[in-house]
Design a protein around this motif. Structure first.
Motif, PDB file in Angstrom:
ATOM      1  N   GLY A 190       2.165  14.104  -4.718  1.00  0.00           N
ATOM      2  CA  GLY A 190       1.726  15.228  -3.905  1.00  0.00           C
ATOM      3  C   GLY A 190       1.430  14.872  -2.467  1.00  0.00           C
ATOM      4  N   LYS A 191       1.990  13.762  -1.978  1.00  0.00           N
ATOM      5  CA  LYS A 191       1.771  13.341  -0.596  1.00  0.00           C
ATOM      6  C   LYS A 191       3.009  13.630   0.243  1.00  0.00           C
ATOM      7  CE  LYS A 191      -1.186   9.356  -1.752  1.00  0.00           C
ATOM      8  NZ  LYS A 191      -1.353   7.881  -1.563  1.00  0.00           N
ATOM      9  N   ARG A 192       2.824  13.534   1.586  1.00  0.00           N
ATOM     10  CA  ARG A 192       3.979  13.574   2.481  1.00  0.00           C
ATOM     11  C   ARG A 192       4.868  12.369   2.204  1.00  0.00           C
ATOM     12  NH1 ARG A 192       3.132  14.517   8.472  1.00  0.00           N
ATOM     13  NH2 ARG A 192       3.730  12.354   8.373  1.00  0.00           N
ATOM     14  N   GLU A 193       6.183  12.567   2.282  1.00  0.00           N
ATOM     15  CA  GLU A 193       7.097  11.467   1.996  1.00  0.00           C
ATOM     16  C   GLU A 193       6.979  10.343   3.015  1.00  0.00           C
ATOM     17  OE1 GLU A 193      11.083  12.668   1.401  1.00  0.00           O
ATOM     18  OE2 GLU A 193      10.633  14.016  -0.278  1.00  0.00           O
ATOM     19  N   GLY A 239       0.791  -1.229   0.000  1.00  0.00           N
ATOM     20  CA  GLY A 239       0.000   0.000   0.000  1.00  0.00           C
ATOM     21  C   GLY A 239       0.819   1.273   0.000  1.00  0.00           C
ATOM     22  N   ILE A 240       1.657   1.464   1.016  1.00  0.00           N
ATOM     23  CA  ILE A 240       2.389   2.722   1.166  1.00  0.00           C
ATOM     24  C   ILE A 240       3.529   2.784   0.160  1.00  0.00           C
ATOM     25  CG2 ILE A 240       3.808   4.081   2.744  1.00  0.00           C
ATOM     26  CD1 ILE A 240       2.120   2.983   5.030  1.00  0.00           C
ATOM     27  N   ILE A 267      -7.397  -1.094  10.395  1.00  0.00           N
ATOM     28  CA  ILE A 267      -6.033  -0.827   9.941  1.00  0.00           C
ATOM     29  C   ILE A 267      -6.153   0.100   8.737  1.00  0.00           C
ATOM     30  CG2 ILE A 267      -3.875  -1.813   9.103  1.00  0.00           C
ATOM     31  CD1 ILE A 267      -6.340  -4.116  10.771  1.00  0.00           C
ATOM     32  N   ILE A 268      -5.710   1.335   8.891  1.00  0.00           N
ATOM     33  CA  ILE A 268      -5.888   2.364   7.857  1.00  0.00           C
ATOM     34  C   ILE A 268      -4.522   2.852   7.406  1.00  0.00           C
ATOM     35  CG2 ILE A 268      -6.979   4.576   7.298  1.00  0.00           C
ATOM     36  CD1 ILE A 268      -8.780   4.151   9.758  1.00  0.00           C
ATOM     37  N   ASP A 269      -4.294   2.838   6.096  1.00  0.00           N
ATOM     38  CA  ASP A 269      -3.061   3.415   5.561  1.00  0.00           C
ATOM     39  C   ASP A 269      -3.411   4.489   4.539  1.00  0.00           C
ATOM     40  OD1 ASP A 269      -2.825   2.432   2.639  1.00  0.00           O
ATOM     41  OD2 ASP A 269      -3.161   0.546   3.696  1.00  0.00           O
ATOM     42  N   ASP A 270      -2.460   5.378   4.281  1.00  0.00           N
ATOM     43  CA  ASP A 270      -2.683   6.454   3.309  1.00  0.00           C
ATOM     44  C   ASP A 270      -1.879   6.196   2.037  1.00  0.00           C
ATOM     45  OD1 ASP A 270      -0.129   6.934   4.203  1.00  0.00           O
ATOM     46  OD2 ASP A 270      -0.380   9.096   4.428  1.00  0.00           O
ATOM     47  N   GLY A 271      -1.792   4.930   1.652  1.00  0.00           N
ATOM     48  CA  GLY A 271      -1.016   4.557   0.469  1.00  0.00           C
ATOM     49  C   GLY A 271      -1.811   4.679  -0.814  1.00  0.00           C
ATOM     50  N   GLN A 296      -5.510   6.888  -2.483  1.00  0.00           N
ATOM     51  CA  GLN A 296      -5.557   7.541  -1.174  1.00  0.00           C
ATOM     52  C   GLN A 296      -5.327   6.578  -0.022  1.00  0.00           C
ATOM     53  OE1 GLN A 296      -9.207   9.698  -0.792  1.00  0.00           O
ATOM     54  NE2 GLN A 296      -8.966  10.764  -2.742  1.00  0.00           N
ATOM     55  N   GLY A 297      -5.587   5.305  -0.216  1.00  0.00           N
ATOM     56  CA  GLY A 297      -5.332   4.359   0.859  1.00  0.00           C
ATOM     57  C   GLY A 297      -6.373   3.270   0.952  1.00  0.00           C
TER      58      GLY A 297
END
Length: 763
Positions: free
Chosen positions: A273-276, A262-263, A295-299, A377-378
């Motif tokens: 355009g995301k945080r590294e 994911g990430i 379990i949430i990721d922003d990948g 987005q994740g």
């Protein structure tokens, strides 16, 4: 001495996993003195215990780590990455030695010199390779053997049965000694309290499950060249100890997958355009008798197109079936064995083994897994599971003269069949329940188990892995938390039951298996596969209701426009204003009929809707639901028949839904609003309103909150305040007498044209 060593092993195991997380957190905040002190106390305790128990290798490692941590506490060393990695390596080695002592095996002591040397100030850093999860036989001893707790729970169940038997015998007595009654009441309260106490001894904070995750996230991300921050909420939620052990491997697999699949890498995240630094958020909360872990990721989420392509490539599904799959079914392919989105095999993923096992393990303990995919987005993975395996919250149902239990977590809601929001339809040989407009298959518990249909008065909306269905039964008798045990092999072989239980009544009762009921009833929730012989570029198959019409012909109508099939009395059908109409429930519904009603007293009516307008279609009998073929021979001459399709080797006329609804208007709720400025004479209400509504408008004398008129109608001489809509003035004389534009009130064509012109201009 053996008892002391076992106690030392148990204590060290309990402390090791949270300690790794504390060390990682300390690395992020080197000035956190409380964490540093906690780490120091652990290695100091291990060193002291090892000296007493004669464990020199453990003592040597812990002593070296203690010295370095003491230097940090005194301000002589800075806790940089190399030092933290060296301390982590020492802690890992302590854990390996503890497990080796427990298993009675010997480990080579050569690596320990290197680990101690790495603690020196200018030493080469310890190589940071992602650690594989240590698989050891789950210890069933946490100060108290779990088998003993199980025996205590079984003993408590037997005590409940004995108490109930005593209570029944006392009720049968004509005269009961008050002191005996008081003693029984005291016994009942004590037994209930003891049962609750035994249950609570099995509970443990879910922090025991989460404590190892910071170290796993750190090592996995470092090995993949990624930066990930972890946030954990709800560590105080309590869960059955055995549930925690069974959830450990699935949760670790999900976390590692989130980082690997994911990430994205820092460069890819920056380009998007995301945080590294990626974010991983894990939370737990209790809701009733359930625990929800998210379990949430922003990948990047799951690429379902790639997933489907892999499934086709592996032969799991065909290309035609893949083209017809709805979005949720495409996403669910992640749980299929052998499917992976990776092109190459790594240490973490790519073998197509994992998520299917994760779901199987979670469902084995009575849990469910749900996915919320946000491409780019994740991804959110929600795990819902019961608080404990030993006590299962159930609802006791009555079917005929029998009682059955069903897990409360499988039931979304229970509704009354006679409710205004519930409708039961018969389609061919099957029953369908519509609850607040949502249609689902209906299973009668009495019929399925051979008791007869009985007086089913309630519906339970039951959720299983692939969908939902309605279960009809007679009554809700009770709600209980029950100890579930396996039933006899012959009973379990039916597939309808998940085990047996002993409720407080003392009468054995079977626990229903929701998924087994769906299978036994022949319910199918997955889309049917498409024949590969059909032409390559076709839309997904259209499902239709097959029926016999009044004229004797067999026809089909798209199922999407069928709201329900109902039986009505012929006396409710009238021919008025040039067409057939059905009078039902205080409403008048236009009807289509392709033949005579004859002498029948009742007839079947298809209630059709496009979401705004409702019409009826009189038929002779509904047959079944079918899938229309891709090729339909078009009809000639127009009319309400779109064409002819071959179904089961016979030609069937397919109804043109567009032709049926053409000319029926927009429906009251969606018609343009005409605001009538009534003058008290009643002319607008009696003369004007029917004419405008026959042309598709809705007329009101006052606006409801939130309504906006399309046009305002007023007599020529009426004084109007400011109005939000264009105005059409009506005059009483045929010829205009004033300067302001107006329309003769009986010139219907000009009036409709003026309204249409004003409405179009406003739009």
């Amino acid at each position: 001495m053996d008892d002391l060593i076992q106690e030392f092993i148990a204590e060290t195991r309990e402390t090791l996993e949270p300690l790794a997380g504390e060390i990682v957190a300390w690395e992020a905040e080197p000035n956190d003195r409380a964490r540093l002190d906690a780490i120091f106390r652990f290695v100091h305790t291990v060193k002291g215990s090892c000296g007493f128990l004669d464990l020199p290798r453990l003592a040597r490692l812990s002593h070296a780590a203690e010295d370095v941590l003491a230097q940090v506490r005194d301000g002589k060393r800075v806790p940089d990455t190399a030092l933290v990695s060296a301390v982590l390596a020492i802690v890992d080695r302590i854990g390996e030695l503890v497990e080796a002592i427990d298993a009675g095996i010997a480990l080579d002591d050569a690596p320990e010199d290197l680990l101690i040397a790495a603690l020196e100030e200018d030493a080469a850093p310890v190589s940071a390779t992602p650690q594989a999860v240590t698989h050891r036989t789950a210890s069933r001893t946490v100060r108290l053997n779990v088998d003993l707790l199980d025996r205590m729970m079984n003993g408590m169940s037997e005590m409940v049965l004995a108490r109930n038997e005593l209570a029944r015998r006392l009720r049968d007595e004509a005269v009961v000694e008050p002191r005996v009654e008081a003693a029984l009441e005291r016994l009942s309260l004590t037994v209930a309290d003891m049962r609750d106490t035994v249950t609570r001894t099995r509970m443990q904070k879910i922090d025991a499950l989460f404590s190892a995750l910071p170290r796993i996230v750190r090592d996995t991300a470092a090995g993949l060249g990624k930066a990930v921050t972890l946030h954990i909420d709800g560590a105080d939620v309590e869960l059955d100890r055995e549930m925690i052990e069974m959830m450990r491997d699935p949760l670790v697999h999900i976390v590692r997958n989130a980082i690997d699949h994911g990430i994205e890498t820092p460069a890819a995240r920056a380009a998007a355009g995301k945080r590294e630094t990626g974010r991983l958020h894990i939370s737990a909360r209790q809701s009733g008798n359930q625990v929800l872990v998210e379990i949430i990721d922003d990948g990047q989420g799951i690429d379902t197109d790639r997933l489907v392509a892999k499934a086709v490539q592996s032969g799991l599904i065909g290309e035609r079936e893949a083209a017809a799959m709805p979005p949720q079914a495409r996403l669910e392919l992640i749980f299929s064995p052998g499917v992976t989105s990776r092109d190459s095999v790594t240490d973490i993923s790519g073998r197509g083994v994992g998520m299917d096992v994760v779901r199987a393990n979670i469902e084995h303990i009575g849990g469910r897994v749900a996915l919320d995919n946000r491409p780019g987005q994740g991804l959110t993975i929600s795990i819902q599971m019961p608080l404990t395996l030993s006590i299962l919250p159930t609802i006791v149902l009555g079917a005929g003269a029998q009682r059955f239990a069903i897990a409360r977590q499988a039931i979304e809601e229970i509704v009354t069949i006679r409710s205004d929001t519930v409708r039961i339809d018969r389609v061919g040989g099957a029953s369908v329940a519509a609850v607040r407009g949502q249609r689902m298959p209906l299973v009668s518990l009495g019929l399925l188990l051979g008791f007869g249909e009985g007086e089913a008065r309630l519906l339970a909306i039951v959720s299983v892995r692939d969908g939902r269905f309605a279960l009809a039964f007679d009554a809700v008798l009770d709600t209980e938390e029950l100890v579930v045990r396996p039933a006899a092999p012959a009973v379990m072989a039916t597939g309808l039951y998940a085990g047996q239980t002993l409720p407080d009544s003392g009468l054995p009762m079977l626990l229903l298996d929701a998924a087994g009921i769906a299978t036994a009833a022949g319910l199918r929730f997955v889309p049917e596969a498409i024949d590969d012989t059909v032409a390559a570029e076709v839309m997904p198959p259209v499902r239709a209701l097959l029926f016999d019409d009044l004229d004797g012909r067999r026809r089909a109508v798209p199922l999407a426009v069928v709201d329900r099939v109902e039986t009505v009395g012929v006396d409710a059908i009238r021919e008025t204003a040039g067409r057939l109409r059905l009078v039902t429930g205080g409403a008048i519904i236009p009807l289509h009929a392709c033949g005579s009603l004859g002498t029948r007293a009742n007839t079947a009516v298809l209630r059709l809707t496009d979401g705004a307008v409702e019409i009826g279609y009189v038929i002779a009998e509904a047959i079944e639901i079918v899938a229309l073929p891709a090729e339909i021979a078009p009809a000639r001459g127009g009319g309400f028949v779109a064409g002819v399709a071959m179904i089961d080797g016979a030609p069937v006329e397919v109804i043109d839904a567009h032709a049926l609804f053409a000319g029926e208007g927009n429906g009251v709720a969606h018609s343009p609003i005409c605001l009538l400025h009534c003058d008290g004479s009643g002319w607008m209400e009696v003369f004007l309103k029917p004419a405008l509504e026959a042309s598709g408008y809705r007329c009101v004398a006052a606006l409801a909150p939130g309504e906006t008129p399309a046009v305002t109608l007023a007599m020529e001489e009426a004084a109007l305040a400011a109005t939000p809509a264009p105005v059409v003035r009506l005059r009483r004389d045929r010829l205009p007498s004033g300067a302001a534009p107006s329309v003769y009130r009986y010139d219907r064509a000009a009036l409709i044209a003026a309204i249409a012109e004003r409405t179009g201009a406003a739009a």
